[in-house]
Write a protein that holds these residues in place. Structure first.
Motif, mmCIF file in Angstrom:
data_model
loop_
_atom_site.group_PDB
_atom_site.id
_atom_site.type_symbol
_atom_site.label_atom_id
_atom_site.label_comp_id
_atom_site.label_asym_id
_atom_site.label_seq_id
_atom_site.Cartn_x
_atom_site.Cartn_y
_atom_site.Cartn_z
ATOM 1 N N ILE A 1 0.834 -1.204 0.000
ATOM 2 C CA ILE A 1 0.000 0.000 0.000
ATOM 3 C C ILE A 1 0.870 1.255 0.000
ATOM 4 O O ILE A 1 0.587 2.218 -0.732
ATOM 5 C CB ILE A 1 -0.947 -0.006 1.217
ATOM 6 C CG1 ILE A 1 -1.946 -1.159 1.097
ATOM 7 C CG2 ILE A 1 -1.676 1.332 1.330
ATOM 8 C CD1 ILE A 1 -2.851 -1.310 2.293
ATOM 9 N N LEU A 2 1.946 1.255 0.803
ATOM 10 C CA LEU A 2 2.824 2.425 0.876
ATOM 11 C C LEU A 2 3.485 2.697 -0.471
ATOM 12 O O LEU A 2 3.610 3.856 -0.898
ATOM 13 C CB LEU A 2 3.892 2.203 1.950
ATOM 14 C CG LEU A 2 4.841 3.372 2.228
ATOM 15 C CD1 LEU A 2 4.081 4.600 2.690
ATOM 16 C CD2 LEU A 2 5.893 2.977 3.266
ATOM 17 N N LEU B 1 2.932 6.329 -2.378
ATOM 18 C CA LEU B 1 4.003 7.250 -2.734
ATOM 19 C C LEU B 1 4.267 7.242 -4.238
ATOM 20 O O LEU B 1 4.560 8.289 -4.833
ATOM 21 C CB LEU B 1 5.284 6.886 -1.969
ATOM 22 C CG LEU B 1 5.193 6.989 -0.441
ATOM 23 C CD1 LEU B 1 6.525 6.594 0.206
ATOM 24 C CD2 LEU B 1 4.798 8.394 -0.011
ATOM 25 N N GLY B 2 4.150 6.074 -4.861
ATOM 26 C CA GLY B 2 4.365 5.998 -6.311
ATOM 27 C C GLY B 2 3.327 6.794 -7.075
ATOM 28 O O GLY B 2 3.651 7.541 -8.014
ATOM 29 N N THR B 3 2.046 6.670 -6.677
ATOM 30 C CA THR B 3 0.983 7.437 -7.323
ATOM 31 C C THR B 3 1.164 8.929 -7.079
ATOM 32 O O THR B 3 0.948 9.750 -7.977
ATOM 33 C CB THR B 3 -0.390 6.985 -6.797
ATOM 34 O OG1 THR B 3 -0.523 5.570 -6.957
ATOM 35 C CG2 THR B 3 -1.507 7.684 -7.542
ATOM 36 N N TYR B 4 1.561 9.279 -5.856
ATOM 37 C CA TYR B 4 1.774 10.693 -5.511
ATOM 38 C C TYR B 4 2.868 11.309 -6.394
ATOM 39 O O TYR B 4 2.670 12.384 -6.984
ATOM 40 C CB TYR B 4 2.164 10.804 -4.038
ATOM 41 C CG TYR B 4 2.501 12.201 -3.585
ATOM 42 C CD1 TYR B 4 1.501 13.099 -3.224
ATOM 43 C CD2 TYR B 4 3.819 12.629 -3.510
ATOM 44 C CE1 TYR B 4 1.806 14.382 -2.808
ATOM 45 C CE2 TYR B 4 4.138 13.914 -3.087
ATOM 46 C CZ TYR B 4 3.127 14.782 -2.740
ATOM 47 O OH TYR B 4 3.443 16.066 -2.333
ATOM 48 N N VAL B 5 4.009 10.638 -6.512
ATOM 49 C CA VAL B 5 5.110 11.152 -7.334
ATOM 50 C C VAL B 5 4.688 11.236 -8.799
ATOM 51 O O VAL B 5 4.992 12.221 -9.498
ATOM 52 C CB VAL B 5 6.363 10.261 -7.178
ATOM 53 C CG1 VAL B 5 7.452 10.683 -8.164
ATOM 54 C CG2 VAL B 5 6.897 10.344 -5.755
ATOM 55 N N PHE B 6 3.976 10.218 -9.273
ATOM 56 C CA PHE B 6 3.537 10.196 -10.669
ATOM 57 C C PHE B 6 2.622 11.383 -10.974
ATOM 58 O O PHE B 6 2.785 12.072 -11.990
ATOM 59 C CB PHE B 6 2.813 8.870 -10.954
ATOM 60 C CG PHE B 6 2.264 8.753 -12.347
ATOM 61 C CD1 PHE B 6 3.111 8.590 -13.436
ATOM 62 C CD2 PHE B 6 0.892 8.815 -12.572
ATOM 63 C CE1 PHE B 6 2.595 8.490 -14.731
ATOM 64 C CE2 PHE B 6 0.380 8.715 -13.856
ATOM 65 C CZ PHE B 6 1.236 8.547 -14.933
ATOM 66 N N ILE B 7 1.648 11.648 -10.091
ATOM 67 C CA ILE B 7 0.717 12.759 -10.322
ATOM 68 C C ILE B 7 1.436 14.100 -10.190
ATOM 69 O O ILE B 7 1.138 15.049 -10.926
ATOM 70 C CB ILE B 7 -0.471 12.666 -9.338
ATOM 71 C CG1 ILE B 7 -1.276 11.403 -9.630
ATOM 72 C CG2 ILE B 7 -1.372 13.896 -9.443
ATOM 73 C CD1 ILE B 7 -2.440 11.179 -8.680
ATOM 74 N N VAL B 8 2.398 14.197 -9.263
ATOM 75 C CA VAL B 8 3.191 15.430 -9.138
ATOM 76 C C VAL B 8 3.894 15.736 -10.447
ATOM 77 O O VAL B 8 3.872 16.878 -10.948
ATOM 78 C CB VAL B 8 4.213 15.313 -7.990
ATOM 79 C CG1 VAL B 8 5.256 16.434 -8.088
ATOM 80 C CG2 VAL B 8 3.521 15.404 -6.644
ATOM 81 N N LEU B 9 4.531 14.718 -11.037
ATOM 82 C CA LEU B 9 5.273 14.916 -12.293
ATOM 83 C C LEU B 9 4.331 15.346 -13.418
ATOM 84 O O LEU B 9 4.666 16.235 -14.216
ATOM 85 C CB LEU B 9 6.015 13.636 -12.670
ATOM 86 C CG LEU B 9 7.161 13.215 -11.737
ATOM 87 C CD1 LEU B 9 7.746 11.879 -12.170
ATOM 88 C CD2 LEU B 9 8.244 14.287 -11.694
ATOM 89 N N PRO C 1 -0.324 1.936 6.836
ATOM 90 C CA PRO C 1 0.587 2.412 5.787
ATOM 91 C C PRO C 1 0.199 3.773 5.216
ATOM 92 O O PRO C 1 1.060 4.535 4.769
ATOM 93 C CB PRO C 1 0.509 1.318 4.718
ATOM 94 C CG PRO C 1 -0.776 0.619 4.975
ATOM 95 C CD PRO C 1 -0.990 0.678 6.449
ATOM 96 N N TYR C 2 -1.097 4.088 5.251
ATOM 97 C CA TYR C 2 -1.532 5.414 4.798
ATOM 98 C C TYR C 2 -0.986 6.503 5.722
ATOM 99 O O TYR C 2 -0.551 7.568 5.260
ATOM 100 C CB TYR C 2 -3.059 5.494 4.764
ATOM 101 C CG TYR C 2 -3.706 4.715 3.635
ATOM 102 C CD1 TYR C 2 -3.886 5.299 2.389
ATOM 103 C CD2 TYR C 2 -4.148 3.419 3.831
ATOM 104 C CE1 TYR C 2 -4.488 4.609 1.359
ATOM 105 C CE2 TYR C 2 -4.751 2.709 2.806
ATOM 106 C CZ TYR C 2 -4.913 3.307 1.568
ATOM 107 O OH TYR C 2 -5.513 2.608 0.542
#
Length: 360
Positions: free
Chosen positions: A8-9, A13-21, A103-104
């Motif tokens: 889940i973590l 974090l992967g989705t967060y970084v992807f959307i930031v980019l 994990p959230y």
């Protein structure tokens, strides 16, 4: 941490970084299109555009949009997990919903920590280079003169300026008073005042000076058309640079507020609001994560589109709420601490209610 937590973590974090980019790339493209004419007209060097402007613009927008991105990230991958019946399987295996949130919380803590470090230390330093670039190549440097300024320049010496004109470097209705304890010793009034940068002195025009005796009775009045005097103030004390608070680290901002208050200078609201926002904004990661998980953990017939739409609405409501409350604080209609923290308090209540109603 168990494999489920890491799973889940990693998604969080992967989705967060992807959307930031993705969002930052879109912002840069639109900004470049909008400012291309300015860059060409001012002949801005390509190296300065890339490294002085856009490289310092990325953390600014990433931090500003972080609450929205956190919410979208949580809604996106949690809705996907719910749609694939993963959350039902997790809860059916004996994992409580509270334990499922673990994990959230870790992911929100990592993002909140990075957000605080960026806003407190990194972004203010980057803003100095970025704003200097804007002043040179995008827009002319803007400084606004302040009005009705009161300050203490040294113990027992108080200054008042009716209005300071920053472009002409002149002031109107200048007044300086000297006290011995509570007794007024002298008062000097000048209709206008200007600064001589060569001699470091102030030129007072159409001035009148009153000297008072021990009983507070005027015993001497002096008038004149012009006189030069050395006063412990600078023109910068009467100016408010465009977004100057954005170029101060949190420690510098706190020291600057203390200095303004020590000298009895008003107009500290912008600086205090900025400092409080830096302290309150990292908590948005926890609040919006709680709301996002509570909303998207249920498998819905409309799929993740409904959850994402609802998440976007709540995110914009949060940002709008924060903007309105800080506006009230600037106008003096609301306490600054209450104005900055009120959106977090309201949305914390919303998050707790949604958490209680989430499928367990």
């Amino acid at each position: 941490m168990k494999k489920l937590d890491l799973y889940i973590l990693k998604k969080f974090l992967g989705t967060y970084v992807f959307i930031v980019l993705i969002i930052i790339s879109i912002v840069i493209v639109f900004d470049l299109v909008e400012k291309m004419d300015d860059f060409i007209e001012s002949k801005a060097p390509k190296q300065a555009i890339i490294f002085d402007y856009y490289l310092n613009l990325v953390p600014y927008y990433a931090n500003m949009l972080s609450p929205l991105i956190v919410f979208i990230s949580v809604i996106f991958f949690t809705s996907k997990m719910a749609g694939q019946t993963e959350i039902i399987a997790i809860l059916a295996s004996g994992v409580s919903f509270r334990r499922f949130m673990y994990p959230y919380v870790i992911g929100a803590t990592i993002i909140a920590t990075i957000t605080y470090i960026l806003s407190a230390e990194v972004i203010p330093i980057a803003n100095r280079t970025r704003i200097d670039f804007e002043n040179v190549y995008i827009k002319s440097r803007r400084e606004t003169g302040l009005s009705d300024m009161h300050m203490q320049i040294q113990p027992g010496v108080y200054v008042y300026m009716g209005r300071y004109h920053s472009f002409r470097e002149t002031g109107d209705r200048f007044n300086i008073e000297k006290f011995d304890g509570k007794r007024l010793v002298s008062r000097l009034y000048a209709r206008s005042i200007s600064y001589d940068s060569i001699n470091g002195s102030w030129r007072l025009r159409n001035y009148t000076r009153w000297d008072f005796d021990e009983n507070g009775i005027t015993h001497k009045i002096t008038t004149g058309a012009q006189v030069d005097s050395v006063i412990n103030i600078l023109p910068s004390d009467f100016k408010k640079e465009r977004k100057s608070f954005e170029m101060l680290t949190s420690n510098e901002l706190s020291d600057h507020i203390d200095e303004l208050k020590r000298r009895n200078i008003g107009n500290t609201e912008d600086f205090e609001i900025e400092l409080r926002k830096r302290q309150a904004s990292p908590f948005a990661a926890f609040i919006l994560t709680l709301i996002g998980v509570s909303l998207s953990s249920r498998k819905t017939r409309g799929g993740m589109g409904v959850n994402i739409g609802l998440g976007l609405v709540l995110s914009f409501v949060y940002i709008l709420f924060l903007t309105l409350s800080t506006t009230f604080a600037v106008n003096g209609s609301m306490n600054i601490v209450l104005a900055v923290w009120l959106p977090n308090l309201v949305f914390s209540i919303i998050g707790i209610v949604l958490y209680m109603k989430a499928p367990k």
